[in-house]
Motif scaffolding. Structure first.
Motif, short mmCIF file in Angstrom:
data_model
loop_
_atom_site.label_atom_id
_atom_site.label_comp_id
_atom_site.label_asym_id
_atom_site.label_seq_id
_atom_site.Cartn_x
_atom_site.Cartn_y
_atom_site.Cartn_z
N ALA A 1 0.83 -1.21 0.00
CA ALA A 1 0.00 0.00 0.00
C ALA A 1 0.87 1.25 0.00
CB ALA A 1 -0.92 -0.01 1.22
N ILE A 2 1.94 1.24 0.78
CA ILE A 2 2.83 2.41 0.83
C ILE A 2 3.51 2.62 -0.52
CG2 ILE A 2 5.02 3.24 1.80
CD1 ILE A 2 4.13 2.01 4.47
N THR A 3 3.96 1.53 -1.13
CA THR A 3 4.63 1.63 -2.44
C THR A 3 3.69 2.20 -3.49
OG1 THR A 3 6.02 -0.29 -1.90
CG2 THR A 3 5.84 0.33 -4.23
N ILE A 4 2.47 1.67 -3.56
CA ILE A 4 1.49 2.17 -4.52
C ILE A 4 1.14 3.62 -4.23
CG2 ILE A 4 -0.88 1.91 -5.37
CD1 ILE A 4 -0.58 -1.11 -4.83
N GLY A 5 0.98 3.95 -2.94
CA GLY A 5 0.64 5.32 -2.56
C GLY A 5 1.71 6.32 -2.96
N VAL A 6 2.98 5.97 -2.72
CA VAL A 6 4.08 6.86 -3.09
C VAL A 6 4.11 7.09 -4.60
CG1 VAL A 6 6.60 6.99 -3.29
CG2 VAL A 6 5.56 6.40 -1.11
N LEU A 7 3.94 6.02 -5.38
CA LEU A 7 3.97 6.14 -6.83
C LEU A 7 2.81 6.99 -7.34
CD1 LEU A 7 4.97 2.49 -7.83
CD2 LEU A 7 6.42 4.51 -7.85
N VAL A 8 1.60 6.71 -6.83
CA VAL A 8 0.41 7.44 -7.30
C VAL A 8 0.49 8.91 -6.94
CG1 VAL A 8 -2.07 7.69 -6.98
CG2 VAL A 8 -1.09 5.42 -7.28
N VAL A 9 0.81 9.22 -5.68
CA VAL A 9 0.88 10.62 -5.23
C VAL A 9 1.98 11.37 -5.98
CG1 VAL A 9 1.43 12.12 -3.28
CG2 VAL A 9 -0.09 10.16 -2.96
N SER A 10 3.13 10.73 -6.18
CA SER A 10 4.24 11.39 -6.86
C SER A 10 3.90 11.68 -8.31
CB SER A 10 5.50 10.53 -6.78
OG SER A 10 5.90 10.32 -5.45
N VAL A 11 3.28 10.72 -9.00
CA VAL A 11 2.87 10.93 -10.39
C VAL A 11 1.83 12.04 -10.48
CG1 VAL A 11 1.68 9.89 -12.36
CG2 VAL A 11 3.46 8.59 -11.15
N TRP A 12 0.86 12.03 -9.57
CA TRP A 12 -0.17 13.09 -9.54
C TRP A 12 0.46 14.45 -9.31
CZ3 TRP A 12 -1.20 16.26 -5.35
CH2 TRP A 12 -2.29 17.13 -5.51
N TRP A 13 1.40 14.52 -8.35
CA TRP A 13 2.06 15.79 -8.02
C TRP A 13 2.83 16.33 -9.21
CZ3 TRP A 13 6.92 17.90 -7.86
CH2 TRP A 13 7.09 19.04 -7.08
N LYS A 14 3.57 15.46 -9.88
CA LYS A 14 4.35 15.89 -11.04
C LYS A 14 3.44 16.35 -12.17
CE LYS A 14 7.84 13.47 -12.38
NZ LYS A 14 8.69 12.33 -12.78
N LYS A 15 2.35 15.61 -12.40
CA LYS A 15 1.44 15.96 -13.48
C LYS A 15 0.78 17.31 -13.21
CE LYS A 15 -2.49 14.20 -16.14
NZ LYS A 15 -3.47 13.09 -16.30
N SER A 16 0.35 17.54 -11.97
CA SER A 16 -0.32 18.80 -11.64
C SER A 16 0.65 19.97 -11.76
CB SER A 16 -0.88 18.74 -10.21
OG SER A 16 0.14 18.58 -9.25
N HIS A 17 1.91 19.78 -11.36
CA HIS A 17 2.89 20.86 -11.47
C HIS A 17 3.26 21.13 -12.92
CE1 HIS A 17 3.22 20.87 -7.16
NE2 HIS A 17 4.15 21.80 -7.22
#
Length: 231
Positions: A198-214
């Motif tokens: 869950a932590i691994t998936i969460g880090v990947l999803v949040v990081s991809v979302w953050w990069k995309k939004s920026h």
């Protein structure tokens, strides 16, 4: 003969346990200029080995302190996300600042990741600190060359950056469920594999979302600036 066998055992342990350290060093230094990249790898690797020697002396006591591994796991989650969010190297960052930031990231991450690794090394050394220091010193080339190899792979295959962040995030999850106080509570509620996953998936999803939004914000800012110039 016994000394050589013990030394060979420590080397094998280091080969197995230094993989995540090499990943952190590679990810933290991959955006630096070639000369500074080599220096960051050298100093980061030396710091990694030095920390491991020091931590081995206190590991048995340190890991008995409640919540140490859980807090370390939380810190490692932040490091994994930070490295992934900085996937795209910024050209406007000063080289000296980037170099110091890379060294800081390497040292902090290795400090956290070495807490549980050092127990295995101390067990093999059986209190022989000379054997321990020699074995760890010989492992420096393993981390250095491993980091350089990973950097070359990342440059050629950017998807490996995500694999590296996932490895660090998974290690964070394993540290958290290994904590003497919180670990048994987590095990009583969730399967052993679920928290790291869950932590691994969460880090990947949040990081991809953050990069995309920026990236979208950057594109909008660029479009507005271009429109203002035209007016």
């Amino acid at each position: 003969m016994e000394f050589l066998l013990a030394l060979a055992s420590i080397m094998m342990v280091n080969i197995v346990l230094s993989g995540d350290n090499a990943v952190v060093i590679a990810m933290a230094s991959r955006c630096l200029p070639p000369k500074q990249q080599k220096m960051a790898i050298l100093w980061g690797s030396a710091g990694a080995i030095g920390l491991r020697v020091i931590l081995t002396l206190v590991a048995v006591v340190l890991l008995q302190i409640p919540y140490v591994q859980f807090i370390g796991g939380l810190l490692l989650i932040w490091i994994a996300a930070k490295l992934l969010m900085e996937d795209k190297c910024e050209e406007n960052v000063e080289a000296s600042g980037s170099f110091m930031a890379a060294i800081k990231t390497i040292i902090v991450a290795d400090l956290v990741m070495s807490l549980d690794n050092t127990l295995a090394i101390a067990a093999v050394a059986k209190g022989d600190y000379m054997l321990l220091a020699l074995g760890l010193a010989l492992s420096i080339p393993l981390i250095i060359f491993g980091s350089q190899l990973i950097i070359k792979i990342m440059d050629k295959y950017p998807i490996v950056v995500y694999a590296g962040a996932a490895l660090i995030a998974w290690t964070a999850g394993e540290m958290m469920i290994s904590d003497h106080k919180i670990g048994p509570v987590i095990h009583g509620v969730f399967p052993e594999w679920l928290v790291p996953a869950a932590i691994t998936i969460g880090v990947l999803v949040v990081s991809v979302w953050w990069k995309k939004s920026h990236q979208e914000q950057g594109a909008d800012s660029g479009a507005k600036a271009s429109h203002s110039t035209q007016q």
